[in-house]
Design a protein around this motif. Sequence first.
Motif, PDB file in Angstrom:
ATOM      1  N   TYR A 115      -0.282 111.690   5.196  1.00 14.12           N
ATOM      2  CA  TYR A 115       1.234 111.783   4.532  1.00 14.12           C
ATOM      3  C   TYR A 115       1.731 110.481   3.950  1.00 14.12           C
ATOM      4  N   CYS A 116       1.604 109.491   4.937  1.00 12.65           N
ATOM      5  CA  CYS A 116       2.874 108.895   4.620  1.00 12.65           C
ATOM      6  C   CYS A 116       1.701 107.614   3.055  1.00 12.65           C
ATOM      7  N   ILE A 117       0.959 107.973   3.199  1.00  7.63           N
ATOM      8  CA  ILE A 117      -0.576 107.025   2.607  1.00  7.63           C
ATOM      9  C   ILE A 117      -0.916 107.445   1.847  1.00  7.63           C
ATOM     10  N   VAL A 118      -0.948 108.837   1.699  1.00  6.04           N
ATOM     11  CA  VAL A 118      -0.104 109.291  -0.424  1.00  6.04           C
ATOM     12  C   VAL A 118       0.996 109.042  -0.750  1.00  6.04           C
ATOM     13  N   ALA A 119       2.274 108.832   0.346  1.00  2.00           N
ATOM     14  CA  ALA A 119       3.566 109.792  -0.533  1.00  2.00           C
ATOM     15  C   ALA A 119       3.821 107.951  -0.335  1.00  2.00           C
ATOM     16  N   VAL A 120       4.328 107.355   0.491  1.00  2.00           N
ATOM     17  CA  VAL A 120       4.887 106.733   0.064  1.00  2.00           C
ATOM     18  C   VAL A 120       4.577 105.060  -0.323  1.00  2.00           C
ATOM     19  N   PRO A 121       4.773 104.498  -1.050  1.00  2.00           N
ATOM     20  CA  PRO A 121       4.782 103.541  -1.665  1.00  2.00           C
ATOM     21  C   PRO A 121       4.718 102.134  -1.149  1.00  2.00           C
ATOM     22  N   ARG A 122       3.321 101.449  -0.368  1.00  2.00           N
ATOM     23  CA  ARG A 122       3.427 100.228   0.041  1.00  2.00           C
ATOM     24  C   ARG A 122       2.318 100.592   0.947  1.00  2.00           C
ATOM     25  N   PHE A 123       2.215 102.140   1.005  1.00  2.00           N
ATOM     26  CA  PHE A 123       2.205 102.397   2.840  1.00  2.00           C
ATOM     27  C   PHE A 123       0.713 101.637   2.978  1.00  2.00           C
ATOM     28  N   ALA A 124      -0.117 101.918   2.025  1.00  2.00           N
ATOM     29  CA  ALA A 124      -1.406 101.827   2.303  1.00  2.00           C
ATOM     30  C   ALA A 124      -2.013 101.045   2.519  1.00  2.00           C
ATOM     31  N   SER A 142      15.668  90.763  15.736  1.00  2.00           N
ATOM     32  CA  SER A 142      15.504  92.635  15.374  1.00  2.00           C
ATOM     33  C   SER A 142      15.256  92.045  13.825  1.00  2.00           C
ATOM     34  N   GLN A 143      15.426  91.094  13.388  1.00  2.00           N
ATOM     35  CA  GLN A 143      15.521  90.916  11.114  1.00  2.00           C
ATOM     36  C   GLN A 143      13.751  90.601  11.136  1.00  2.00           C
ATOM     37  N   VAL A 144      13.000  90.306  12.488  1.00  2.00           N
ATOM     38  CA  VAL A 144      11.681  90.293  11.922  1.00  2.00           C
ATOM     39  C   VAL A 144      10.237  91.370  10.925  1.00  2.00           C
ATOM     40  N   SER A 145      11.417  92.660  11.748  1.00  2.00           N
ATOM     41  CA  SER A 145      10.366  93.389  10.586  1.00  2.00           C
ATOM     42  C   SER A 145      11.318  93.668   9.491  1.00  2.00           C
ATOM     43  N   PHE A 146      12.414  93.683   9.657  1.00  2.00           N
ATOM     44  CA  PHE A 146      12.480  93.557   7.848  1.00  2.00           C
ATOM     45  C   PHE A 146      12.013  92.781   7.272  1.00  2.00           C
ATOM     46  N   ILE A 147      12.069  91.640   7.477  1.00  2.00           N
ATOM     47  CA  ILE A 147      11.827  90.593   6.354  1.00  2.00           C
ATOM     48  C   ILE A 147      10.511  91.564   6.516  1.00  2.00           C
ATOM     49  N   ASN A 148       9.156  91.989   7.690  1.00  2.00           N
ATOM     50  CA  ASN A 148       8.050  92.105   7.289  1.00  2.00           C
ATOM     51  C   ASN A 148       7.990  92.905   5.740  1.00  2.00           C
ATOM     52  N   ALA A 149       8.899  93.945   5.907  1.00  2.00           N
ATOM     53  CA  ALA A 149       9.110  94.791   5.109  1.00  2.00           C
ATOM     54  C   ALA A 149       8.921  94.611   3.259  1.00  2.00           C
ATOM     55  N   GLU A 150       9.789  93.759   3.313  1.00  2.00           N
ATOM     56  CA  GLU A 150      10.278  92.874   2.065  1.00  2.00           C
ATOM     57  C   GLU A 150       9.207  92.354   1.760  1.00  2.00           C
ATOM     58  N   THR A 151       8.329  90.771   2.586  1.00  2.00           N
ATOM     59  CA  THR A 151       7.348  90.864   2.026  1.00  2.00           C
ATOM     60  C   THR A 151       6.074  91.884   1.571  1.00  2.00           C
ATOM     61  N   GLN A 152       5.593  93.098   2.089  1.00  2.00           N
ATOM     62  CA  GLN A 152       5.391  93.957   1.928  1.00  2.00           C
ATOM     63  C   GLN A 152       5.925  94.789   0.703  1.00  2.00           C
ATOM     64  N   ALA A 153       6.852  94.621   0.232  1.00  2.00           N
ATOM     65  CA  ALA A 153       7.680  94.153  -0.928  1.00  2.00           C
ATOM     66  C   ALA A 153       7.614  93.825  -2.170  1.00  2.00           C
ATOM     67  N   ALA A 154       7.052  92.950  -1.992  1.00  2.00           N
ATOM     68  CA  ALA A 154       6.948  91.564  -2.463  1.00  2.00           C
ATOM     69  C   ALA A 154       8.393  91.504  -2.920  1.00  2.00           C
ATOM     70  N   THR A 155       9.324  91.659  -2.346  1.00  2.00           N
ATOM     71  CA  THR A 155      10.528  91.093  -3.288  1.00  2.00           C
ATOM     72  C   THR A 155      10.959  89.261  -3.586  1.00  2.00           C
ATOM     73  N   SER A 156      11.179  88.567  -4.793  1.00  2.00           N
ATOM     74  CA  SER A 156      11.216  87.781  -4.878  1.00  2.00           C
ATOM     75  C   SER A 156      12.253  86.887  -4.500  1.00  2.00           C
ATOM     76  N   VAL A 157      13.294  87.425  -4.163  1.00  2.00           N
ATOM     77  CA  VAL A 157      14.185  86.427  -2.599  1.00  2.00           C
ATOM     78  C   VAL A 157      14.933  87.120  -2.079  1.00  2.00           C
TER      79      VAL A 157
END
Lengths: 354, 362
Positions: free
Chosen positions: A36-45, B103-118
């Motif tokens: 579900y996450c792969i399909v529905a959550v952006p960037r998850f896959a 505790s902040q590391v996974s938040f940074i990772n998520a931002e990396t994945q979201a290609a946040t500019s800053v």
Amino acid sequence: MSEVLTEERRGLTGVARLLLNRGAIMIYVVVAVLLYCIVAVPRFASVRTTGFLLLDVIPILMIAIPMTLVIISGEIDLSVASTAGLASAVMGVLWAGGAGMGTVIVVCLLVGLVAGAVNGILVAVVGLPSLAVTIGTLALYRGLALVVIGDDAVANFPRGLTQFATSKIGTTGIPVVMLLVLALAVIFGVILHFTPFGRALFALGFSTEAAQFVGIKVNRAKFLLYVATGLISAMTGVFWTLRYSSARSDNASGLELAVIAGVLLGGVSIFGGKGSIPGVVAGVLLIGIVNYALRLQRISDVVLIIVTGSLLIVSVVGPSLFDWLRRAQHDRRVHRSLVTATGISPTGNTSTTS
Amino acid sequence: MAISPKLRRTAAPRGFRRVAAGIAATTAIALLATACGGGGDEPAASGAPSGGGESQDLTITFIPKQLNNPYTDVVLAGGKKGAEAAGFVKSNIVGPLEASASSQVSFINAETQAATSVIVIAANDPDAVGPALQEARDGGAKIVAFDSDTAEQYRDVFISQVVSKDVALIQTKQISDQIGGKGEIAILSATANATNQNEWIKFMKEDLETNPAYKDIKLVTTVYGDDDDTKSFQEAQGLLQAYPDLKGIISPTTVGIAATARYLSTSKYKGKVALTGLGLPNEMRAYVKDGTVKEFALWDPAQLGQVAAYAGKALADGTITGKPGDKFMAGDLGEKVVGEKNIVIVGPPTSFNAENIDKYDF
């Protein structure tokens, strides 16, 4: 009538049992949520997800594996995260003091062994309740970590090692350390499910007295479990230190709750006697995936802990509610069939058509 | 015996029911993820090849030490405002509930994945966030540290609230103004080994000794209230008993100044013994209004967030690289200069008095 009752109570057998037990169900749920996450959550896959998610989950998974055995045997160990913190603190101080990395790691693991043995002696030999003992050592080991390293942080670990802690297998995104976790899961899985020692743990969880009567060495078993938990907690502490390249006294704090949540979600009964390693692995992964997906959407951590908490409640209450419903239904059916058999039914056809 | 076939029939549904329960759980989680994910669809849509606009869609994310901290909330509110004014299309705030090292590391990772500019971060540990930030930079993100620095090699710039020396000087100036440049004063600090306070006290002592304008001011003692309200209150009381000629007290800690003000406001020294130091406007408002305190200092935390947002914009635009000597505009706060070690100083501390205190809410 007694014949009827035993037939009704009979558990699942053969293939059905393998495919429909709690652990298997958890695996289906994990796979479904993952898809579900792969399909529905952006960037998850993406391969990145595999790496980041597994690195987040590894510490929880590592400790959850021996914790499963502890909880199945009817005990609990709340001091695991503090043991990891203590190992991390010791690691920092020794490394800063100039000891070789080999020595440092061996000493850390020994610290874990001793910490586990102290729990084990207090629970198995002295016979104190594990909840009280490990709440005590939870505070004690964290306190010792503070004594050892104070407010300092040691960060200058060899780059090769810290990089190894987060390195991936080829381009799969799977962390190399996952192999160690997998090995632990297999070893503990085999011990729990395929050895007399493991089966004895289930018996122990159901009833300590009964287990003693049938010749299980209850104290020895419990002692060994705590030593194993301590050792693996220390291992987790070493991994944690290298993964974040920072040795501090507050490392891994609060991890014990994440571990226990995963174990319970994985279908281990908090009263002991029930559970499986595959189920627990799935339980921990489920929490990890849900958290990761929500975090990727920038959902606040406040929501995140509410979700984790609710999942846990559902997983604990769900089966009990289910059992209750089934029993109620069964009682009604027995009652009805009794009525039909004796031929004094006032409500004619219901029993045959439903 | 006619019953048994019926019972055998129920054995299968029981298995199905388990599966059904599993499916139900899955659906619930899925629904939840979708419901929560409602807001997340937008950035995904705009993150995909944007419809040919010239300027890139820049995004900024603030990662504080922890959420739900009153001081941090003011900083972040300033940051959000600054981000909007600087021209970011989207600004987010994510962060852990507890300020532990990792505790902040996974938040940074998520931002990396979201290609946040800053990514703007107040590091809980200068090193623990390092590898994750490095990975974010490799992905093209600019890193602005604020409030609490990371190790130097992991960020582009560090936005620092104030210069320690300025904090000290504004307090000596205020006390001198309030006692007419003459008389005995004392310092009521936090704990005896508090790093910040000791540094400020060192600069204050230097200033009092070397500045000719302060030659008639005599620092009689330094006492420690341990940042405990009751202890600070008692120390203030003790000071006035031990030094009957005391003209003023400097308390460079928010707990100390509030406790001292409370003591003074109920004593015969109210309005006669001057009090200054570092205080929170919300805690000090009543004492400023009733005449116990004329003026005290602190920095405006909102400005910190604002400058961080503008610095992030300048970095993302490529206007600056974060090297010493770089200059950028921070909206109504004017031009800021990157100093040594890539540190940007927000500005001098702010003085709070009866005239301006109502403009601040923190």
